[in-house]
Design an enzyme around this catalytic site. Sequence first.
Site, mmCIF file in Angstrom:
data_model
loop_
_atom_site.group_PDB
_atom_site.id
_atom_site.type_symbol
_atom_site.label_atom_id
_atom_site.label_comp_id
_atom_site.label_asym_id
_atom_site.label_seq_id
_atom_site.Cartn_x
_atom_site.Cartn_y
_atom_site.Cartn_z
ATOM 1 N N GLU A 70 18.741 77.877 110.649
ATOM 2 C CA GLU A 70 17.765 77.553 109.600
ATOM 3 C C GLU A 70 17.206 76.142 109.759
ATOM 4 O O GLU A 70 16.010 75.917 109.622
ATOM 5 C CB GLU A 70 18.407 77.689 108.222
ATOM 6 C CG GLU A 70 17.424 77.286 107.113
ATOM 7 C CD GLU A 70 17.928 77.542 105.711
ATOM 8 O OE1 GLU A 70 19.147 77.747 105.532
ATOM 9 O OE2 GLU A 70 17.089 77.566 104.798
ATOM 10 N N ASP A 89 22.889 80.431 109.236
ATOM 11 C CA ASP A 89 22.521 79.659 108.051
ATOM 12 C C ASP A 89 23.720 78.775 107.748
ATOM 13 O O ASP A 89 24.738 79.262 107.271
ATOM 14 C CB ASP A 89 22.204 80.587 106.868
ATOM 15 C CG ASP A 89 21.572 79.819 105.714
ATOM 16 O OD1 ASP A 89 20.898 80.452 104.881
ATOM 17 O OD2 ASP A 89 21.760 78.579 105.646
ATOM 18 N N ILE A 91 24.463 76.427 105.543
ATOM 19 C CA ILE A 91 24.874 76.460 104.135
ATOM 20 C C ILE A 91 23.855 77.326 103.402
ATOM 21 O O ILE A 91 22.735 76.890 103.122
ATOM 22 C CB ILE A 91 24.958 75.055 103.506
ATOM 23 C CG1 ILE A 91 26.008 74.189 104.216
ATOM 24 C CG2 ILE A 91 25.293 75.170 102.006
ATOM 25 C CD1 ILE A 91 26.122 72.770 103.711
ATOM 26 N N ASP A 92 24.227 78.565 103.119
ATOM 27 C CA ASP A 92 23.330 79.452 102.363
ATOM 28 C C ASP A 92 23.682 79.281 100.892
ATOM 29 O O ASP A 92 24.839 79.377 100.499
ATOM 30 C CB ASP A 92 23.536 80.892 102.807
ATOM 31 C CG ASP A 92 22.593 81.816 102.081
ATOM 32 O OD1 ASP A 92 21.382 81.742 102.336
ATOM 33 O OD2 ASP A 92 23.055 82.585 101.216
ATOM 34 N N THR A 94 21.897 76.532 99.270
ATOM 35 C CA THR A 94 21.824 75.060 99.311
ATOM 36 C C THR A 94 21.604 74.445 97.932
ATOM 37 O O THR A 94 22.179 73.390 97.612
ATOM 38 C CB THR A 94 20.697 74.622 100.258
ATOM 39 O OG1 THR A 94 21.025 75.025 101.590
ATOM 40 C CG2 THR A 94 20.505 73.113 100.246
ATOM 41 N N ASP A 221 19.213 84.132 106.413
ATOM 42 C CA ASP A 221 19.836 84.414 105.118
ATOM 43 C C ASP A 221 20.594 85.739 105.139
ATOM 44 O O ASP A 221 21.581 85.909 104.422
ATOM 45 C CB ASP A 221 18.744 84.520 104.035
ATOM 46 C CG ASP A 221 18.036 83.206 103.729
ATOM 47 O OD1 ASP A 221 16.811 83.232 103.528
ATOM 48 O OD2 ASP A 221 18.710 82.146 103.709
#
Length: 265
Positions: A70, A89, A91-92, A94, A221
């Site tokens: 990402e 990702d 840190i999905d 955020t 995601d």
Amino acid sequence: MTQTTELLELATDIAREAGELAARRRRDGVEIAATKSSLADIVTEADREVEVLIRERLIEARPDDGFLGEESAAGGVSEGTSGITWVVDPIDGTVNYAAGIPFYAVSIAAVSGGVDPRTWTTQVGVVAAPATSELFRAARGEGAWLDGRRLAVAERNPAGALIATGFGYDARTHAGDLASLTAAFAYARDMRRMGSAALDLAAVAAGRIDAYFERGLNPWDVAAGELLVTEAGGRFGWISPDGARPMMLAAGPELFGVLADALPV
Ligand code: LIP
């Protein structure tokens, strides 16, 4: 060891280490590094640091693989030569992470068949939730698991479905998102907006929620969560695949068909 097993073990080990780094940075205090599509669409220094860690570990283990993350996607996908591309990702969720809401995840998937999300095949997927110390993982044809428990999507509930969704960061999209919410409510006992697509998909796979839909998600995601859902007996699809904000839907097979007909696409 099969390639699938190697990929799954590697993704699991890296997701655990990356999740520990994300949690450590959260405890240290989170700094917003920049905004993206709008002021509400943020990225933190931890997002960037975690993605760098993941990419370093993958290069150490499998230098010929491709990479799509990402936080580096603006520079395009790094196509490898091995036939495997990692979709990450770091840190999905955020916004949750920055606000101190403990609902965020590290999402790592390995795909084959090129770098087009419309045609790649996810081989393994891992979603690690540091705040709950849960790690969801799946391998194609080998099931989906939460730690040591096999996952299965929920059966239809006569009281109605517990349905998760999400909204875009652009206020101009909110009227359409609310129209989708209204349509889904006809089949719901309640709705949830939890803020992490990867964990929403993991919750569908674990039977904690019955369905999840959202427009405008990115490949990173959903790449790992999609495999969790399908390996848990659910369906995942883009019911409006074209346009700027395609509609994604994940649910058990029966409810998927009902919501796919009901949601405005
Ligand atoms: C987020 C998703 C969430 C969606 C947000 C954002 P990020 O991903 O997990 O479901 O509603 O708009 O896309 O940006 O935290 O990786």
